[in-house]
Design a protein around this motif. Sequence first.
Motif, PDB file in Angstrom:
ATOM      1  N   GLY A 196       0.800  -1.208   0.000  1.00  0.00           N
ATOM      2  CA  GLY A 196       0.000   0.000   0.000  1.00  0.00           C
ATOM      3  C   GLY A 196       0.835   1.261   0.000  1.00  0.00           C
ATOM      4  O   GLY A 196       0.534   2.232  -0.721  1.00  0.00           O
ATOM      5  N   ARG A 197       1.891   1.283   0.796  1.00  0.00           N
ATOM      6  CA  ARG A 197       2.752   2.466   0.863  1.00  0.00           C
ATOM      7  C   ARG A 197       3.422   2.727  -0.485  1.00  0.00           C
ATOM      8  O   ARG A 197       3.558   3.891  -0.909  1.00  0.00           O
ATOM      9  N   ILE A 198       3.854   1.683  -1.154  1.00  0.00           N
ATOM     10  CA  ILE A 198       4.530   1.855  -2.444  1.00  0.00           C
ATOM     11  C   ILE A 198       3.547   2.330  -3.509  1.00  0.00           C
ATOM     12  O   ILE A 198       3.845   3.243  -4.293  1.00  0.00           O
ATOM     13  N   VAL A 199       2.362   1.738  -3.548  1.00  0.00           N
ATOM     14  CA  VAL A 199       1.345   2.176  -4.509  1.00  0.00           C
ATOM     15  C   VAL A 199       0.963   3.632  -4.247  1.00  0.00           C
ATOM     16  O   VAL A 199       0.807   4.424  -5.188  1.00  0.00           O
ATOM     17  N   ASP A 200       0.833   4.004  -2.985  1.00  0.00           N
ATOM     18  CA  ASP A 200       0.509   5.397  -2.646  1.00  0.00           C
ATOM     19  C   ASP A 200       1.617   6.351  -3.086  1.00  0.00           C
ATOM     20  O   ASP A 200       1.348   7.462  -3.557  1.00  0.00           O
ATOM     21  N   ALA A 201       2.873   5.932  -2.929  1.00  0.00           N
ATOM     22  CA  ALA A 201       3.991   6.776  -3.345  1.00  0.00           C
ATOM     23  C   ALA A 201       4.004   6.965  -4.858  1.00  0.00           C
ATOM     24  O   ALA A 201       4.282   8.068  -5.358  1.00  0.00           O
ATOM     25  N   ILE A 202       3.715   5.909  -5.596  1.00  0.00           N
ATOM     26  CA  ILE A 202       3.631   6.018  -7.055  1.00  0.00           C
ATOM     27  C   ILE A 202       2.539   7.008  -7.451  1.00  0.00           C
ATOM     28  O   ILE A 202       2.729   7.856  -8.340  1.00  0.00           O
ATOM     29  N   GLU A 203       1.398   6.931  -6.788  1.00  0.00           N
ATOM     30  CA  GLU A 203       0.292   7.857  -7.048  1.00  0.00           C
ATOM     31  C   GLU A 203       0.681   9.282  -6.688  1.00  0.00           C
ATOM     32  O   GLU A 203       0.412  10.229  -7.449  1.00  0.00           O
ATOM     33  N   ALA A 204       1.343   9.458  -5.544  1.00  0.00           N
ATOM     34  CA  ALA A 204       1.721  10.795  -5.089  1.00  0.00           C
ATOM     35  C   ALA A 204       2.698  11.469  -6.051  1.00  0.00           C
ATOM     36  O   ALA A 204       2.696  12.705  -6.180  1.00  0.00           O
ATOM     37  N   GLU A 205       3.512  10.674  -6.733  1.00  0.00           N
ATOM     38  CA  GLU A 205       4.460  11.230  -7.692  1.00  0.00           C
ATOM     39  C   GLU A 205       3.857  11.390  -9.082  1.00  0.00           C
ATOM     40  O   GLU A 205       4.558  11.782 -10.024  1.00  0.00           O
ATOM     41  N   GLY A 206       2.574  11.091  -9.221  1.00  0.00           N
ATOM     42  CA  GLY A 206       1.917  11.227 -10.519  1.00  0.00           C
ATOM     43  C   GLY A 206       2.336  10.194 -11.532  1.00  0.00           C
ATOM     44  O   GLY A 206       2.285  10.441 -12.748  1.00  0.00           O
ATOM     45  N   LEU A 207       2.732   9.005 -11.060  1.00  0.00           N
ATOM     46  CA  LEU A 207       3.296   7.984 -11.940  1.00  0.00           C
ATOM     47  C   LEU A 207       2.384   6.780 -12.160  1.00  0.00           C
ATOM     48  O   LEU A 207       2.803   5.799 -12.787  1.00  0.00           O
ATOM     49  N   THR A 208       1.152   6.830 -11.669  1.00  0.00           N
ATOM     50  CA  THR A 208       0.291   5.642 -11.713  1.00  0.00           C
ATOM     51  C   THR A 208       0.113   5.108 -13.129  1.00  0.00           C
ATOM     52  O   THR A 208       0.216   3.901 -13.374  1.00  0.00           O
ATOM     53  N   ASN A 209      -0.158   5.972 -14.071  1.00  0.00           N
ATOM     54  CA  ASN A 209      -0.421   5.528 -15.436  1.00  0.00           C
ATOM     55  C   ASN A 209       0.850   5.221 -16.219  1.00  0.00           C
ATOM     56  O   ASN A 209       0.777   4.744 -17.350  1.00  0.00           O
ATOM     57  N   GLU A 210       1.996   5.506 -15.629  1.00  0.00           N
ATOM     58  CA  GLU A 210       3.267   5.211 -16.288  1.00  0.00           C
ATOM     59  C   GLU A 210       4.001   4.061 -15.618  1.00  0.00           C
ATOM     60  O   GLU A 210       5.155   3.784 -15.963  1.00  0.00           O
ATOM     61  N   THR A 211       3.350   3.392 -14.654  1.00  0.00           N
ATOM     62  CA  THR A 211       4.053   2.392 -13.850  1.00  0.00           C
ATOM     63  C   THR A 211       3.305   1.062 -13.830  1.00  0.00           C
ATOM     64  O   THR A 211       2.103   1.011 -13.536  1.00  0.00           O
ATOM     65  N   MET A 212       4.025   0.006 -14.151  1.00  0.00           N
ATOM     66  CA  MET A 212       3.510  -1.357 -13.983  1.00  0.00           C
ATOM     67  C   MET A 212       3.915  -1.858 -12.606  1.00  0.00           C
ATOM     68  O   MET A 212       5.098  -1.836 -12.258  1.00  0.00           O
ATOM     69  N   VAL A 213       2.947  -2.304 -11.819  1.00  0.00           N
ATOM     70  CA  VAL A 213       3.203  -2.894 -10.507  1.00  0.00           C
ATOM     71  C   VAL A 213       2.916  -4.386 -10.603  1.00  0.00           C
ATOM     72  O   VAL A 213       1.820  -4.796 -11.004  1.00  0.00           O
ATOM     73  N   VAL A 214       3.904  -5.190 -10.254  1.00  0.00           N
ATOM     74  CA  VAL A 214       3.796  -6.653 -10.320  1.00  0.00           C
ATOM     75  C   VAL A 214       3.976  -7.200  -8.912  1.00  0.00           C
ATOM     76  O   VAL A 214       4.952  -6.876  -8.225  1.00  0.00           O
ATOM     77  N   PHE A 215       3.039  -8.046  -8.486  1.00  0.00           N
ATOM     78  CA  PHE A 215       3.076  -8.638  -7.143  1.00  0.00           C
ATOM     79  C   PHE A 215       3.063 -10.149  -7.282  1.00  0.00           C
ATOM     80  O   PHE A 215       2.154 -10.727  -7.893  1.00  0.00           O
ATOM     81  N   THR A 216       4.075 -10.821  -6.696  1.00  0.00           N
ATOM     82  CA  THR A 216       4.136 -12.273  -6.776  1.00  0.00           C
ATOM     83  C   THR A 216       5.009 -12.821  -5.649  1.00  0.00           C
ATOM     84  O   THR A 216       5.388 -12.097  -4.723  1.00  0.00           O
ATOM     85  N   SER A 217       5.337 -14.123  -5.731  1.00  0.00           N
ATOM     86  CA  SER A 217       6.110 -14.807  -4.691  1.00  0.00           C
ATOM     87  C   SER A 217       7.137 -15.729  -5.334  1.00  0.00           C
ATOM     88  O   SER A 217       7.029 -16.068  -6.514  1.00  0.00           O
TER      89      SER A 217
END
Length: 492
Positions: free
Chosen positions: A255-276
């Motif tokens: 959540g903190r990382i996604v929020d930081a991406i949003e705060a920097e205005g990068l949401t539409n320019e960033t792919m977030v991948v979550f796995t194990s």
Amino acid sequence: MARVIVLSLFTLLWATGTLSAADQPNIVLIFIDDMGWKDVGCYDNDFVDTPRIDQLAKEGMKFTDFYAAGAVCSPTRCALQSGQNQARIGITDFISGHWRPFERVITPRPTMALPLDTVTVAEALKPAGYTTGYIGKWHLGNGPEFQPERQGYDFSAVIGGPHLPGKYRVQGRSDLKPKTGQYRTDFEADLSIDFIRNNKQKPFFLMLSPFAVHIPLGAMSDKVEKYRKKAADLKQDLPHPVYAAMIEHCDEMVGRIVDAIEAEGLTNETMVVFTSDNGGLYRRYDYREQADDNVSTQAPLKGEKGSLHEGGVRVPLIIKYPPLVKPGTVCKEPTISYDFYPTFVELAGASLPKNQTIDGMSLVPLLKNPDAQLKRSALYWHYPHYHHDRPASSIRERDWKLIEYLDGTGDIELYQISNDIGETNNLAGEKKGRVADLKQKLNSWRHSVSARMPLPNPSYDPDKAHEWWNTRSGKPVDSDSRKRFPPTEKDL
């Protein structure tokens, strides 16, 4: 309205293959340690609270049949960095591995580091203009020459120690230090946010690899008490309350990382991948069997970390990338860890290495259309080691999965995995033609990658076969002296 038009143009340009270098996405890969397929809410876990991971799935694509390349950590990490099945390189067990010297077979000793001549995914992205960063657990070689900064990462923060970052090495940044008593995922989130803020002017690739939810179990007391109370109210034994709390720590990190991406205005320019990196852990292998040793359950999946059954290799995968991925989509196509390499290279407009076999296939067609199928005949695994199961190789070809044990017993298991996800009905005895076909394909694949095989053990001793030995000390593991869990507050 203008923003909607821009996004529509982005999608059109992507579909026609005319994207420019300016359109290269940032890539943030969050690579949890030992998180199983059933450990988060959007994969039908109704005990642990994972609202931020679940939101990521609502805003992106959830993969139901995604697999870790290995049953334990180092093999999958090798596959991800190289784009290859790890059997080609020989990192088939975690580094530095362990062994049972009196078992039926002698298992091969794994390669102890990712070779420096391997072109990593980071090295493939850098010529396309990417700044690269690695934070967390590496586990691909212990010497200084094998660390991330020697493998294509501009920024490296390798953190040791289980849950408090007592041992850490932040490359070139003495100002980045954990707060007193800070939980490790919080420190890793701090480092990630700092990297994102400092590198937002050009495309970046960040791989975040927390130690959680790996044992030994350890979490902050307020979350542990929350799940102890919840478990008592529900009269539920698994997952362990400390393990559940660790999963929630990871959720907050996401959540903190996604929020930081949003705060920097990068949401539409960033792919977030979550796995194990592999399936979830049920019980610690080297402890005496006691109730407190139980960690989690991957039911209905069979097996756990260290096994080639579904519980050992099927893991979560969520990808959010607004210009390409429709929110709330689900993909059922079988995919695997080494697919990330060609996916990221394609999105970045980079080039695959010319002299390095790439076993992965780009996931871009699936991100565009979750009902698409990749032109791949089968997925393969090779884990010739004792761990939570016996040495084995495996193949999944569409609906069918075969496991061949390599311990001299000749045991074979065959499942129609499309309607038997729990691997409850072994069809090997009645589907002999299917078994012969898949065995032949599996054997041909092993030859093609020069897979290292177990050998008969002249020192086989059934009375001592259960003993685990440490590869570093050359002595038996003293299980009784190991720290038990859950830890007390002073351990944190």
